[in-house]
Design a protein around this motif. Structure first.
Motif, PDB file in Angstrom:
ATOM      1  N   ALA A 269      12.641 -14.705 -84.897  1.00 14.60           N
ATOM      2  CA  ALA A 269      13.284 -13.001 -84.976  1.00 14.60           C
ATOM      3  C   ALA A 269      12.310 -12.250 -84.478  1.00 14.60           C
ATOM      4  N   ILE A 270      11.029 -12.420 -84.713  1.00 17.00           N
ATOM      5  CA  ILE A 270       9.965 -11.701 -84.042  1.00 17.00           C
ATOM      6  C   ILE A 270       9.670 -11.762 -82.813  1.00 17.00           C
ATOM      7  N   GLY A 271      10.294 -13.089 -82.077  1.00 21.25           N
ATOM      8  CA  GLY A 271       9.588 -13.361 -80.928  1.00 21.25           C
ATOM      9  C   GLY A 271       8.264 -13.783 -80.837  1.00 21.25           C
ATOM     10  N   GLY A 272       8.029 -14.865 -81.771  1.00 17.46           N
ATOM     11  CA  GLY A 272       6.686 -15.199 -82.236  1.00 17.46           C
ATOM     12  C   GLY A 272       6.226 -16.080 -80.976  1.00 17.46           C
ATOM     13  N   SER A 273       4.779 -16.152 -81.091  1.00 18.48           N
ATOM     14  CA  SER A 273       4.022 -17.270 -80.236  1.00 18.48           C
ATOM     15  C   SER A 273       4.325 -18.561 -80.415  1.00 18.48           C
ATOM     16  N   THR A 274       4.399 -19.237 -79.173  1.00 24.88           N
ATOM     17  CA  THR A 274       4.467 -20.839 -79.284  1.00 24.88           C
ATOM     18  C   THR A 274       3.356 -21.515 -79.982  1.00 24.88           C
ATOM     19  N   PRO A 311       5.317  -9.473 -75.936  1.00 20.55           N
ATOM     20  CA  PRO A 311       5.561  -9.572 -74.470  1.00 20.55           C
ATOM     21  C   PRO A 311       7.154  -9.636 -74.179  1.00 20.55           C
ATOM     22  N   SER A 312       8.058 -10.146 -75.397  1.00 21.94           N
ATOM     23  CA  SER A 312       9.368  -9.958 -75.088  1.00 21.94           C
ATOM     24  C   SER A 312      10.127  -8.968 -74.875  1.00 21.94           C
ATOM     25  N   GLY A 313       9.491  -7.642 -75.427  1.00 18.81           N
ATOM     26  CA  GLY A 313      10.210  -6.524 -75.397  1.00 18.81           C
ATOM     27  C   GLY A 313       9.423  -5.168 -74.900  1.00 18.81           C
ATOM     28  N   ARG A 314       9.472  -4.275 -75.691  1.00 14.26           N
ATOM     29  CA  ARG A 314       8.832  -2.965 -75.044  1.00 14.26           C
ATOM     30  C   ARG A 314       7.751  -2.263 -75.902  1.00 14.26           C
ATOM     31  N   PHE A 315       7.887  -2.379 -77.224  1.00 15.81           N
ATOM     32  CA  PHE A 315       7.107  -1.773 -78.114  1.00 15.81           C
ATOM     33  C   PHE A 315       5.851  -2.738 -78.589  1.00 15.81           C
ATOM     34  N   LEU A 316       5.107  -1.944 -79.516  1.00 15.66           N
ATOM     35  CA  LEU A 316       4.028  -2.661 -80.028  1.00 15.66           C
ATOM     36  C   LEU A 316       3.737  -2.501 -81.566  1.00 15.66           C
ATOM     37  N   MET A 317       2.796  -3.055 -82.008  1.00 20.65           N
ATOM     38  CA  MET A 317       2.705  -3.278 -83.495  1.00 20.65           C
ATOM     39  C   MET A 317       2.616  -2.021 -84.395  1.00 20.65           C
ATOM     40  N   GLU A 318       2.147  -0.814 -83.795  1.00 15.70           N
ATOM     41  CA  GLU A 318       2.411   0.335 -84.617  1.00 15.70           C
ATOM     42  C   GLU A 318       3.729   0.527 -84.700  1.00 15.70           C
ATOM     43  N   GLU A 319       4.545   0.685 -83.749  1.00 16.25           N
ATOM     44  CA  GLU A 319       6.138   0.934 -83.843  1.00 16.25           C
ATOM     45  C   GLU A 319       6.525  -0.055 -84.773  1.00 16.25           C
ATOM     46  N   PHE A 320       6.177  -1.184 -84.846  1.00 22.07           N
ATOM     47  CA  PHE A 320       6.951  -2.386 -85.679  1.00 22.07           C
ATOM     48  C   PHE A 320       6.526  -1.854 -87.164  1.00 22.07           C
ATOM     49  N   TYR A 321       5.105  -1.392 -87.466  1.00 21.95           N
ATOM     50  CA  TYR A 321       5.054  -1.111 -88.795  1.00 21.95           C
ATOM     51  C   TYR A 321       5.716   0.096 -89.172  1.00 21.95           C
ATOM     52  N   TYR A 322       5.724   1.019 -88.351  1.00 25.22           N
ATOM     53  CA  TYR A 322       6.470   2.414 -88.862  1.00 25.22           C
ATOM     54  C   TYR A 322       7.792   2.051 -88.871  1.00 25.22           C
ATOM     55  N   ALA A 323       8.219   1.235 -88.120  1.00 25.04           N
ATOM     56  CA  ALA A 323       9.802   0.886 -88.202  1.00 25.04           C
ATOM     57  C   ALA A 323      10.403   0.110 -89.527  1.00 25.04           C
ATOM     58  N   GLY A 324       9.137  -0.430 -90.162  1.00 18.22           N
ATOM     59  CA  GLY A 324       9.654  -1.067 -91.345  1.00 18.22           C
ATOM     60  C   GLY A 324       8.954  -2.486 -91.619  1.00 18.22           C
ATOM     61  N   ILE A 393       9.223 -24.064 -75.300  1.00 16.49           N
ATOM     62  CA  ILE A 393       9.402 -22.946 -74.497  1.00 16.49           C
ATOM     63  C   ILE A 393       9.768 -21.822 -75.223  1.00 16.49           C
ATOM     64  N   LYS A 394       9.578 -20.630 -74.822  1.00 13.11           N
ATOM     65  CA  LYS A 394       9.954 -19.424 -75.741  1.00 13.11           C
ATOM     66  C   LYS A 394      10.942 -18.767 -75.086  1.00 13.11           C
ATOM     67  N   PRO A 395      12.085 -18.948 -75.500  1.00 16.58           N
ATOM     68  CA  PRO A 395      13.253 -18.166 -74.822  1.00 16.58           C
ATOM     69  C   PRO A 395      13.212 -16.698 -74.525  1.00 16.58           C
ATOM     70  N   SER A 396      12.611 -16.112 -75.632  1.00 21.72           N
ATOM     71  CA  SER A 396      12.619 -14.650 -75.526  1.00 21.72           C
ATOM     72  C   SER A 396      11.706 -14.043 -74.628  1.00 21.72           C
ATOM     73  N   ALA A 397      10.791 -14.798 -74.045  1.00 20.50           N
ATOM     74  CA  ALA A 397       9.914 -14.485 -73.120  1.00 20.50           C
ATOM     75  C   ALA A 397      10.060 -14.935 -71.778  1.00 20.50           C
TER      76      ALA A 397
END
Length: 579
Positions: A269-274, A311-324, A393-397
């Motif tokens: 769900a988070i697009g985490g590392s292999t 690396p899968s999307g656009r934002f960074l960890m600050e936005e992730f924390y502020y989003a919840g 393989i990491k499909p999201s990336a």
């Protein structure tokens, strides 16, 4: 102070009136400790991976002080101790080579010293699994506290993701899109505060795994390193570890099979590392939890990536924390029936209790399951005659158009061979080819370095090519991206099929079908195998020492790259007296 319900482990050192108790207490008192701290209260070890050579962990001294406040407040005695620190950015040939060594340091430090519970201060990629592995082999009450991500990178008004933009900007230089001066100027903008990578690289992934497994407190994954709330988290962890000792809750009661299944789904769900694949298999192996490569496919399949982070999307960890943060992600998964909500947490209660009311403040950053970043986010496990024991393989990336692909192999026998030839204008390669890198696995490198995301040839970058299928027995940084097949097992250095690939062979990748196939007959592969000779180990592996120990005992990627003699628990029985 309150009476403890049982005699604690540390009392075997500090309790009583004998010669050894006298000795242990007396020398500890040279630190300025008063006599009453040896009255039977729990001793909490603070296992610290602070090091100025590990930039991501250079602030952990401060975090340790906040843990100590909480321990004292709850009636315990905190004692900090160092263990080997593994910095991905500086340590060569790769921090992964020393993960198992650090885990041994942790295990023996815990077992051999007077402590009843332990706080693990972690940050950079391999410090998290190393400390979890070592602590799991002892099985005391344990909480992991991550150091937190850096503040968002920023360069000339644009967001910059640590690691991810190294690969992006370097390829821009090779393609002639930016100058070398601009490339070098971006350095400070990428790393502008204490903390680990603020992309969903391996450090942020493993901090998320800590929270998803329940071995860390809520919000462990995403609070920025320099945010005062990270200090609060450390303080609360110091309080809570004392409670866990009182309640006698060892790691094994938290890190159950259900906890690992939850973590696998969260990783998707988070697009985490292999890299999480290798690390969680290794941690589970220390606990005796049966977790294998196929579990990553079974429980990750069908989980969409809903966190829009580099690396899968656009934002960074600050936005992730502020989003919840991770709680919001886990609530979405839990409400969809994808999590074991009765799994326990070191915070007390169950995951259901922790996430039931978790808000999502920004549905661009943490998307709804009905509007995912990618519909299939879990790590895909590939098998076939090129990877009998599996590859990932990491499909999201990856690039969707390349997820089913057939191309001609362009082979690099070693990483040195790759560097020597990849930018040669005469290299016979086009965008439809499959780049193959050998001898970069656990034994072959040795250590399985993060070189699997081979930068593309300069001549193709200048044509506008942005991705190609790449296959190796190596790993790649969690901050990296692309259609990159990794962890191919058995590795080339052991004579796995990867060792037999030759220039011009056709290779088929079918991610949906979970297939990785070399279009060469069995008879021809047998002939090539009869001609194959094992490569000579490189570096200090031929001279003895730890490198030889590593090469002789490391397991393959599908088994977590632990040492064969470290798998399993050895407990924390009090050793014999030292005098």
């Amino acid at each position: 102070m309150a009476k403890w319900p049982r005699k604690l482990r540390s009392a075997e050192w500090f309790g009583g009136q004998g010669k050894n108790a006298f000795m242990h207490r007396s020398w500890m008192k040279n630190e300025g400790l008063p006599a009453d701290v040896f009255d039977g209260r729990p001793v909490i070890g603070i296992c610290n991976t602070f090091s100025e050579l590990t930039p991501c962990n250079a602030h952990l001294r401060t975090l340790a002080e906040h843990v100590k406040r909480g321990v004292y407040e709850a009636g315990g005695l905190p004692l900090e101790f160092p263990v080997m620190s593994l910095g991905e950015s500086n340590l060569r040939p790769t921090a992964m080579m020393f993960r198992n060594l650090a885990s041994m340091d942790v295990e023996e430090s815990i077992r051999g010293n007077p402590m009843d519970g332990v706080i693990l201060l972690v940050g950079c990629d391999k410090t998290t699994p190393a400390l979890l592995m070592g602590a799991a082999s002892c099985d005391l009450p344990t909480i992991a506290v991550s150091g937190g991500p850096m503040l968002n990178g920023n360069f000339r008004g644009a967001p910059v993701g640590s690691g991810t933009h190294v690969w992006k900007v370097f390829e821009d230089v090779k393609a002639g899109r930016i100058s070398i001066e601009d490339f070098l100027a971006a350095e400070q903008g990428q790393s502008r505060s204490a903390g680990s990578c603020m992309t969903m690289g391996t450090a942020s992934t493993m901090a998320s795994m800590v929270e998803a497994l329940g071995i860390g407190l809520p919000d462990n994954a995403a609070i920025p390193a320099v945010d005062a709330r990270r200090h609060v988290l450390a303080h609360l962890a110091g309080r809570r570890i004392v409670d866990l000792v009182k309640e006698d809750v060892p790691m094994s009661q938290i890190l159950t099979r259900q906890a690992f299944e939850n973590a696998i789904r969260v990783n998707g769900a988070i697009g985490g590392s292999t890299n999480a694949v290798i690390h969680l298999i290794a941690v589970a192996g220390r606990l005796g939890v049966d977790l294998g490569l196929d579990d990553w496919d079974k429980f990750g399949r069908g989980v969409p990536t809903i966190v829009d982070l580099m690396p899968s999307g656009r934002f960074l960890m600050e936005e992730f924390y502020y989003a919840g943060g991770l709680k919001a992600v886990m609530r979405a998964l839990g409400e969809a029936g994808m999590l074991h909500l009765d799994a326990p947490s070191v915070a007390g209660g169950t995951m259901r209790d922790i996430i039931k009311d978790a808000p999502n403040y920004n549905k661009e950053v943490i998307r709804d399951l009905s509007n995912p970043l990618t519909p299939e986010g879990g790590i895909a496990v590939l098998r076939g005659n090129l990877a009998p024991s599996g590859a990932v393989i990491k499909p999201s990336a990856a690039t969707p158009a390349l997820m089913q692909h057939k191309g001609r192999a362009v082979v690099f026998e070693t990483i040195e061979d790759y560097h020597a030839r990849v930018d040669d204008p005469t290299l016979d390669i086009d965008e439809n080819c499959v780049m193959v890198l050998k001898n970069c696995g656990p034994r072959g490198y040795p250590g399985m370095a993060e070189v699997g995301n081979m930068p593309l040839p300069a001549k193709l970058l200048k044509k506008g090519v942005t991705d190609m299928v790449r296959i190796s027995d190596a790993r790649m940084s969690g901050t990296a991206y692309g259609t990159v097949v990794l962890h191919t097992a058995p590795e080339a250095a052991l004579g796995g099929p990867l060792a037999l690939v030759r220039n011009g062979d056709m290779i088929e990748l079918d991610v949906a079908g979970r297939r990785l196939h070399l279009d060469v007959s069995d008879a021809e592969l047998d002939r090539r195998r009869s001609e194959w000779t094992a490569p000579v180990p490189t570096g200090t592996a031929t001279a003895g020492g730890y490198a030889k120990l590593f090469v002789d005992h490391v397991l393959q990627a599908d088994r977590g790259c632990d040492f064969d003699f470290l798998v399993g628990q050895r407990g924390a029985a009090v050793p014999r007296q030292s005098h």
